[in-house]
Motif scaffolding. Structure first.
Motif, PDB file in Angstrom:
ATOM      1  N   UNK A  72      -4.957   3.033   1.884  1.00 48.58           N
ATOM      2  CA  UNK A  72      -5.466   3.174   0.523  1.00 48.58           C
ATOM      3  C   UNK A  72      -4.439   3.776  -0.437  1.00 48.58           C
ATOM      4  N   UNK A  73      -3.366   4.336   0.092  1.00 47.15           N
ATOM      5  CA  UNK A  73      -2.350   4.968  -0.742  1.00 47.15           C
ATOM      6  C   UNK A  73      -0.993   4.284  -0.667  1.00 47.15           C
ATOM      7  N   UNK A  74      -0.819   3.357   0.262  1.00 47.53           N
ATOM      8  CA  UNK A  74       0.472   2.678   0.426  1.00 47.53           C
ATOM      9  C   UNK A  74       0.796   1.840  -0.797  1.00 47.53           C
ATOM     10  N   UNK A  83      -2.066 -10.152   4.560  1.00 51.87           N
ATOM     11  CA  UNK A  83      -2.456  -8.873   5.141  1.00 51.87           C
ATOM     12  C   UNK A  83      -3.388  -9.220   6.298  1.00 51.87           C
ATOM     13  N   UNK A  84      -3.030  -8.794   7.505  1.00 56.58           N
ATOM     14  CA  UNK A  84      -3.801  -9.173   8.693  1.00 56.58           C
ATOM     15  C   UNK A  84      -3.954  -7.968   9.600  1.00 56.58           C
ATOM     16  N   UNK A  85      -5.187  -7.728  10.071  1.00 54.31           N
ATOM     17  CA  UNK A  85      -5.406  -6.602  10.984  1.00 54.31           C
ATOM     18  C   UNK A  85      -6.859  -6.566  11.462  1.00 54.31           C
ATOM     19  N   UNK A  86      -7.116  -5.576  12.295  1.00 54.58           N
ATOM     20  CA  UNK A  86      -8.455  -5.201  12.728  1.00 54.58           C
ATOM     21  C   UNK A  86      -8.680  -3.805  12.152  1.00 54.58           C
ATOM     22  N   UNK A  89     -14.027  -0.264  10.977  1.00 53.19           N
ATOM     23  CA  UNK A  89     -15.272  -0.823  10.437  1.00 53.19           C
ATOM     24  C   UNK A  89     -16.023   0.164   9.557  1.00 53.19           C
ATOM     25  N   UNK A  90     -15.887   1.450   9.833  1.00 53.10           N
ATOM     26  CA  UNK A  90     -16.645   2.440   9.064  1.00 53.10           C
ATOM     27  C   UNK A  90     -16.190   2.518   7.612  1.00 53.10           C
ATOM     28  N   UNK A  91     -15.049   1.921   7.289  1.00 55.24           N
ATOM     29  CA  UNK A  91     -14.516   1.982   5.920  1.00 55.24           C
ATOM     30  C   UNK A  91     -14.554   0.621   5.229  1.00 55.24           C
ATOM     31  N   UNK A  92     -15.430  -0.262   5.693  1.00 57.56           N
ATOM     32  CA  UNK A  92     -15.452  -1.637   5.177  1.00 57.56           C
ATOM     33  C   UNK A  92     -15.534  -1.732   3.662  1.00 57.56           C
ATOM     34  N   UNK A  97     -12.722  -3.622  -1.124  1.00 63.07           N
ATOM     35  CA  UNK A  97     -12.330  -3.392  -2.509  1.00 63.07           C
ATOM     36  C   UNK A  97     -10.808  -3.395  -2.658  1.00 63.07           C
ATOM     37  N   UNK A  98     -10.130  -2.677  -1.791  1.00 58.75           N
ATOM     38  CA  UNK A  98      -8.655  -2.611  -1.873  1.00 58.75           C
ATOM     39  C   UNK A  98      -8.030  -3.990  -1.632  1.00 58.75           C
ATOM     40  N   UNK A  99      -8.521  -4.709  -0.620  1.00 61.84           N
ATOM     41  CA  UNK A  99      -7.965  -6.028  -0.315  1.00 61.84           C
ATOM     42  C   UNK A  99      -8.110  -6.992  -1.484  1.00 61.84           C
ATOM     43  N   UNK A 100      -9.306  -7.066  -2.042  1.00 64.67           N
ATOM     44  CA  UNK A 100      -9.512  -7.989  -3.157  1.00 64.67           C
ATOM     45  C   UNK A 100      -8.706  -7.566  -4.382  1.00 64.67           C
TER      46      UNK A 100
END
Length: 182
Positions: A72-74, A83-86, A89-92, A97-100
Motif C-alpha cells: 500500500x506504500x510502495x 501485477x500478479x500474486x496471491x 485475503x483479509x485485506x481484499x 482499491x489499490x489495484x484498480x
C-alpha cells in the motif's frame, strides 16, 4: 518470518501467509505477453510466483512486507506490465482499491467465496470490470511450516485486462472457455 506470520494471525484471526504451489501459478502464464515486467507485491524471492514467472522469461520484481515493503506504500515503477500474486485475503477491500487505482493489468489469486460480497469490492468491479479464471481442482496451499492445506473453497484469479474472456476455467492442464459450457 515467524514473527510476521504470528502478527498477521493475531490481527486477523488467522494467518494470511500461505504459499501458492507452482501448479496454481502456471495457468496464468499463457495469458501474459512474453518478456513482461511483473510485480509480485506479496512475494519473497522464494515465492513460486517469482520462480515460475522468472523461469518463463519474465522480469520479476518482488516485494514483501516482511522485508519492509508494504504494497500500500510502495512507489510503483513506471514500467510494470502486470501485477500478479496471491494476496492476503483479509485485506481484499484495500487490495482491490489499490489495484484498480494503479491501472496496471493484474491477476490476483483469491478464494471464490466472498469474492464480491462487500459493497466496496462490488462497486470497484462494476466500475472497472473484471475477468475470472477459475482453477480446478482446489489449490493445495502450503504454510510456513510446509504443511499443506486444501481449503473448502475454489481458487480463482481475479484479473483486469489480462484474460481474453470474462470467465474462463483451468481444468487439469487445459483451459475451458465459458462458451464451451453453453
Amino acid at each position: 518470518m515467524d514473527k510476521f506470520v504470528k502478527k498477521i494471525g493475531a490481527n486477523h484471526g488467522g494467518s494470511d501467509e500461505w504459499y501458492t504451489p507452482k501448479s496454481a501459478v502456471k495457468p496464468i502464464l499463457q495469458f501474459l505477453n512474453p518478456h513482461s515486467v511483473i510485480w509480485c507485491p506479496f512475494d519473497t524471492k522464494e515465492s513460486n510466483y517469482v520462480k515460475v514467472l522468472s523461469k518463463a522469461g519474465h522480469k520479476v520484481i518482488h516485494t514483501h512486507i516482511s522485508e519492509g515493503k508494504d504494497f500500500f506504500k510502495c512507489n510503483v515503477k513506471s514500467h510494470i506490465d502486470y501485477i500478479i500474486s496471491n494476496p492476503p485475503y483479509s485485506l481484499r477491500n484495500k487490495i482491490y482499491e489499490r489495484l484498480y487505482n494503479l491501472d496496471i493489468p493484474f491477476a490476483m489469486l483469491f478464494n471464490s467465496n466472498g469474492l464480491f460480497d462487500s459493497k466496496p469490492r462490488i462497486e470497484l468491479t462494476a466500475k472497472y470490470g473484471a475477468e475470472l479464471l477459475y482453477l480446478y481442482p482446489r489449490v493445495n496451499f502450503i504454510s510456513e511450516s510446509r504443511s499443506s492445506y486444501m481449503p473448502p473453497f475454489q481458487s480463482v484469479y481475479l484479473c483486469h485486462n489480462v484474460l481474453p474472456d470474462k470467465l474462463m476455467f483451468h481444468i487439469i492442464g487445459r483451459i475451458v472457455e465459458s462458451e464451451d459450457c453453453k
